[in-house]
Design an enzyme around this catalytic site. Structure first.
Site, PDB file in Angstrom:
ATOM      1  N   HIS A   1       0.862  -1.188   0.000  1.00  0.00           N
ATOM      2  CA  HIS A   1       0.000   0.000   0.000  1.00  0.00           C
ATOM      3  C   HIS A   1       0.896   1.235   0.000  1.00  0.00           C
ATOM      4  O   HIS A   1       1.502   1.575   1.014  1.00  0.00           O
ATOM      5  CB  HIS A   1      -0.896   0.014   1.248  1.00  0.00           C
ATOM      6  CG  HIS A   1      -2.001  -0.989   1.186  1.00  0.00           C
ATOM      7  ND1 HIS A   1      -2.523  -1.590   2.306  1.00  0.00           N
ATOM      8  CD2 HIS A   1      -2.686  -1.482   0.125  1.00  0.00           C
ATOM      9  CE1 HIS A   1      -3.489  -2.430   1.927  1.00  0.00           C
ATOM     10  NE2 HIS A   1      -3.601  -2.381   0.614  1.00  0.00           N
TER      11      HIS A   1
ATOM     12  N   ARG B   1       0.733   4.508   0.085  1.00  0.00           N
ATOM     13  CA  ARG B   1       0.647   5.709   0.928  1.00  0.00           C
ATOM     14  C   ARG B   1       1.200   5.477   2.327  1.00  0.00           C
ATOM     15  O   ARG B   1       1.388   6.418   3.088  1.00  0.00           O
ATOM     16  CB  ARG B   1      -0.801   6.167   1.024  1.00  0.00           C
ATOM     17  CG  ARG B   1      -1.738   5.178   1.721  1.00  0.00           C
ATOM     18  CD  ARG B   1      -3.159   5.645   1.548  1.00  0.00           C
ATOM     19  NE  ARG B   1      -4.124   4.766   2.173  1.00  0.00           N
ATOM     20  CZ  ARG B   1      -5.450   4.953   2.067  1.00  0.00           C
ATOM     21  NH1 ARG B   1      -5.910   5.967   1.381  1.00  0.00           N
ATOM     22  NH2 ARG B   1      -6.276   4.134   2.654  1.00  0.00           N
TER      23      ARG B   1
ATOM     24  N   ARG C   1      -3.616   4.197  -2.658  1.00  0.00           N
ATOM     25  CA  ARG C   1      -3.485   2.911  -1.950  1.00  0.00           C
ATOM     26  C   ARG C   1      -3.275   1.729  -2.906  1.00  0.00           C
ATOM     27  O   ARG C   1      -2.698   0.708  -2.540  1.00  0.00           O
ATOM     28  CB  ARG C   1      -4.774   2.700  -1.153  1.00  0.00           C
ATOM     29  CG  ARG C   1      -4.930   1.336  -0.518  1.00  0.00           C
ATOM     30  CD  ARG C   1      -6.295   1.259   0.161  1.00  0.00           C
ATOM     31  NE  ARG C   1      -6.653  -0.097   0.505  1.00  0.00           N
ATOM     32  CZ  ARG C   1      -6.452  -0.649   1.707  1.00  0.00           C
ATOM     33  NH1 ARG C   1      -5.902   0.046   2.675  1.00  0.00           N
ATOM     34  NH2 ARG C   1      -6.804  -1.897   1.946  1.00  0.00           N
TER      35      ARG C   1
ATOM     36  N   ARG D   1      -5.907  -7.181  -1.725  1.00  0.00           N
ATOM     37  CA  ARG D   1      -7.200  -7.884  -1.833  1.00  0.00           C
ATOM     38  C   ARG D   1      -7.193  -8.795  -3.063  1.00  0.00           C
ATOM     39  O   ARG D   1      -8.210  -9.357  -3.405  1.00  0.00           O
ATOM     40  CB  ARG D   1      -8.363  -6.882  -1.978  1.00  0.00           C
ATOM     41  CG  ARG D   1      -8.543  -5.923  -0.815  1.00  0.00           C
ATOM     42  CD  ARG D   1      -9.048  -6.628   0.442  1.00  0.00           C
ATOM     43  NE  ARG D   1      -9.228  -5.681   1.532  1.00  0.00           N
ATOM     44  CZ  ARG D   1      -8.252  -5.284   2.350  1.00  0.00           C
ATOM     45  NH1 ARG D   1      -7.023  -5.768   2.209  1.00  0.00           N
ATOM     46  NH2 ARG D   1      -8.504  -4.419   3.318  1.00  0.00           N
TER      47      ARG D   1
ATOM     48  N   HIS E   1       2.757  -2.885   7.090  1.00  0.00           N
ATOM     49  CA  HIS E   1       1.812  -1.830   6.698  1.00  0.00           C
ATOM     50  C   HIS E   1       1.824  -0.715   7.749  1.00  0.00           C
ATOM     51  O   HIS E   1       2.532  -0.785   8.746  1.00  0.00           O
ATOM     52  CB  HIS E   1       0.386  -2.395   6.643  1.00  0.00           C
ATOM     53  CG  HIS E   1       0.145  -3.336   5.506  1.00  0.00           C
ATOM     54  ND1 HIS E   1      -0.696  -3.056   4.480  1.00  0.00           N
ATOM     55  CD2 HIS E   1       0.643  -4.585   5.240  1.00  0.00           C
ATOM     56  CE1 HIS E   1      -0.730  -4.057   3.626  1.00  0.00           C
ATOM     57  NE2 HIS E   1       0.068  -5.012   4.062  1.00  0.00           N
ATOM     58  N   SER E   2       0.979   0.277   7.554  1.00  0.00           N
ATOM     59  CA  SER E   2       0.653   1.223   8.610  1.00  0.00           C
ATOM     60  C   SER E   2      -0.777   1.654   8.367  1.00  0.00           C
ATOM     61  O   SER E   2      -1.281   1.508   7.250  1.00  0.00           O
ATOM     62  CB  SER E   2       1.589   2.434   8.595  1.00  0.00           C
ATOM     63  OG  SER E   2       1.221   3.355   7.591  1.00  0.00           O
TER      64      SER E   2
ATOM     65  N   TYR F   1     -10.587  -5.249  10.509  1.00  0.00           N
ATOM     66  CA  TYR F   1     -11.883  -5.419   9.840  1.00  0.00           C
ATOM     67  C   TYR F   1     -11.748  -6.658   8.981  1.00  0.00           C
ATOM     68  O   TYR F   1     -10.647  -7.133   8.724  1.00  0.00           O
ATOM     69  CB  TYR F   1     -12.241  -4.196   8.991  1.00  0.00           C
ATOM     70  CG  TYR F   1     -11.099  -3.582   8.234  1.00  0.00           C
ATOM     71  CD1 TYR F   1     -10.500  -4.246   7.150  1.00  0.00           C
ATOM     72  CD2 TYR F   1     -10.574  -2.341   8.594  1.00  0.00           C
ATOM     73  CE1 TYR F   1      -9.441  -3.684   6.468  1.00  0.00           C
ATOM     74  CE2 TYR F   1      -9.509  -1.779   7.905  1.00  0.00           C
ATOM     75  CZ  TYR F   1      -8.954  -2.458   6.840  1.00  0.00           C
ATOM     76  OH  TYR F   1      -7.896  -1.903   6.171  1.00  0.00           O
TER      77      TYR F   1
ATOM     78  N   GLU G   1       1.088  -3.597  11.517  1.00  0.00           N
ATOM     79  CA  GLU G   1       0.669  -2.209  11.309  1.00  0.00           C
ATOM     80  C   GLU G   1       1.567  -1.331  12.175  1.00  0.00           C
ATOM     81  O   GLU G   1       1.511  -1.392  13.399  1.00  0.00           O
ATOM     82  CB  GLU G   1      -0.799  -2.010  11.709  1.00  0.00           C
ATOM     83  CG  GLU G   1      -1.796  -2.845  10.920  1.00  0.00           C
ATOM     84  CD  GLU G   1      -2.091  -2.304   9.524  1.00  0.00           C
ATOM     85  OE1 GLU G   1      -1.575  -1.219   9.179  1.00  0.00           O
ATOM     86  OE2 GLU G   1      -2.823  -2.989   8.779  1.00  0.00           O
TER      87      GLU G   1
HETATM   88 ZN   LIG Z   1      -1.904  -1.304   4.324  1.00  0.00          ZN
END
Ligand SMILES: [Zn+2]
Length: 422
Positions: free
Chosen positions: A184, A186, A235, A252, A305-306, A357, A380
């Site tokens: 991702h 960003r 993203r 995804r 990730h973050s 989620y 994260e």
């Molecule tokens: Zn991410």
């Protein structure tokens, strides 16, 4: 003379054009503040791309609203009596102003990286993709043969996806560890921390005595370049599989429980793509992970990730328990407890579906469900929402320091040793 004048005139036009185009992809986009708890129906809207959650506190949540979605989002929130406040009314303007201010205060050149060379990754600034490539090229020669860098495939726009291999120190049967960063784009802190880890692994031979460590520091180079030029909040990748909207959410697009809890709307931020592994980036990542797994001993996979300060283990697609859950939770706690010792940062350890989620088609579930890797995580990084994706560059170093300690403790625990903070 006329030619020179024309040329300099043309260059000037290009330069002015480039400045005006900076973050132009966000022209008219807004940031809104909503209450933290909103009706479930609105969560669906988030998923379908009208709103894109950026950060949240206990009481509020900030969302990015694309220009195409403004009217619709306004109408839906009004209908449901959800109050919102416009915090930024034009994101392109916002980022351009921020860049002007930054230039005024920060004229000091970033440490170590120069025109064509970057012997060490920056710890006081975020690196461009070009700077990352300079650095990777340099370690490939400086630390050969223990460290090597190779391209595992090309992105949609033809950029290389690089993988660093830090070899184990003489243990022929060394276990393998794999880190994926920057899927991702960003989430700038992810590649920044991963490159710092590469540089530390290169010099601290003892850490990798029993491990072959493989790191993909930038899994989505096109998206990353795009965040630097056109849309800081991008993203997805830059594929055009969906027709009217650009980009597939590469996290995804993996072929395990593909489509459960992801969006089939090409304009959504979490668009899963037309089919599993439709994108060259996920194909390259899948192939390299498969070959590491087939070679045996792939023991640990971490997708970095973050933000959120969480260490999440599968499943993301269901709340049912994944195989090796007690072991993954226990090793996760070792990471979190050790990371905490460094700067008191709290990393929460839980399963993806209960911590964040529902999400399917992500790297972690695929590694668990298809490769059967024992220890699988999505990490994260900082923070918990104050700065979100726009984490300040001053946080690169402390984030690296705590993750480095946590990561070392995990490796030691896997080999049955106990960690002591030096
Ligand atoms: Zn991410």
């Amino acid at each position: 003379m006329a030619v020179t004048q024309l040329l300099s005139c043309a260059l000037l036009v290009i330069a002015v054009g480039a400045a005006a185009g900076f973050q132009e992809g966000l022209r008219g986009h807004q940031i809104w503040e909503l209450p933290s708890s909103i009706p479930a129906a609105l969560e669906d809207l988030l998923r379908d791309g009208l709103l894109d959650s950026l950060s949240h506190s206990k009481s509020h949540r900030k969302v990015h609203v694309p220009v195409e979605g403004l009217d619709n989002a306004r109408r839906i929130l009004k209908e449901r009596d959800v109050e919102f406040k416009v915090l930024v009314d034009d994101l392109a303007e916002h980022f351009q102003g921020e860049r002007r201010r930054r230039r005024e205060v920060d004229t000091r050149a970033a440490e170590s990286c120069t025109e064509n060379s970057c012997p060490a990754p920056l710890s006081n600034a975020y690196m461009t993709f070009t700077q990352m490539e300079y650095y990777l090229r340099e370690i490939n020669t400086t630390y050969a043969p223990r460290v090597s860098v190779k391209s595992i495939g090309k992105s949609v726009e033809g950029r290389d996806i690089w993988m660093v291999h830090v070899r184990s120190g003489g243990c022929a049967q060394g276990k393998s560890v794999y880190l994926e960063c920057g899927i991702h784009p960003r989430e700038w802190i992810a590649p920044a921390v991963c490159l710092q880890i590469v540089s530390r692994l290169a010099v601290h031979c003892s850490v990798t005595r029993a491990f072959n460590v493989y790191i993909v520091p930038m899994a989505n180079p096109d998206g990353y370049v795009y965040t630097w030029t056109t849309n800081r909040l991008w993203r997805k990748n830059r594929g055009n599989a969906g027709g009217q909207c650009v980009g597939v959410d590469l996290n995804r697009n993996w072929g395990f429980k593909f489509g459960v809890g992801a969006s089939s709307n090409p304009c959504s931020e979490v668009y899963m793509g037309p089919s599993a592994f439709s994108e060259p980036e996920t194909q390259a990542l899948r192939d390299v992970m498969t070959s590491l797994s087939e070679a045996g001993n792939l023991e640990l996979v971490i997708a970095v990730h973050s933000y959120g300060q969480m260490l999440l283990y599968p499943w993301g697609w269901t709340t049912e328990e994944a195989p090796d859950t007690p072991e993954m939770a226990a090793l996760g706690e070792i990471f979190a407890n050790t990371a905490h010792l460094r700067h008191n940062t709290v990393y929460t350890v839980t399963s993806s579906s209960s911590g964040l989620y529902f999400a399917s088609g992500a790297t972690d579930d695929w590694a668990k469900g298809v490769l059967n890797t024992k220890f699988v995580y999505t990490l994260e990084l900082r923070d918990t929402g104050e700065f979100g994706f726009k984490l300040e560059k001053s946080q690169i170093l402390p984030t690296t320091q705590e993750v480095w300690e946590g990561f070392k403790a995990m490796l030691l625990a896997i080999t049955g040793q106990k960690y002591t903070l030096l």
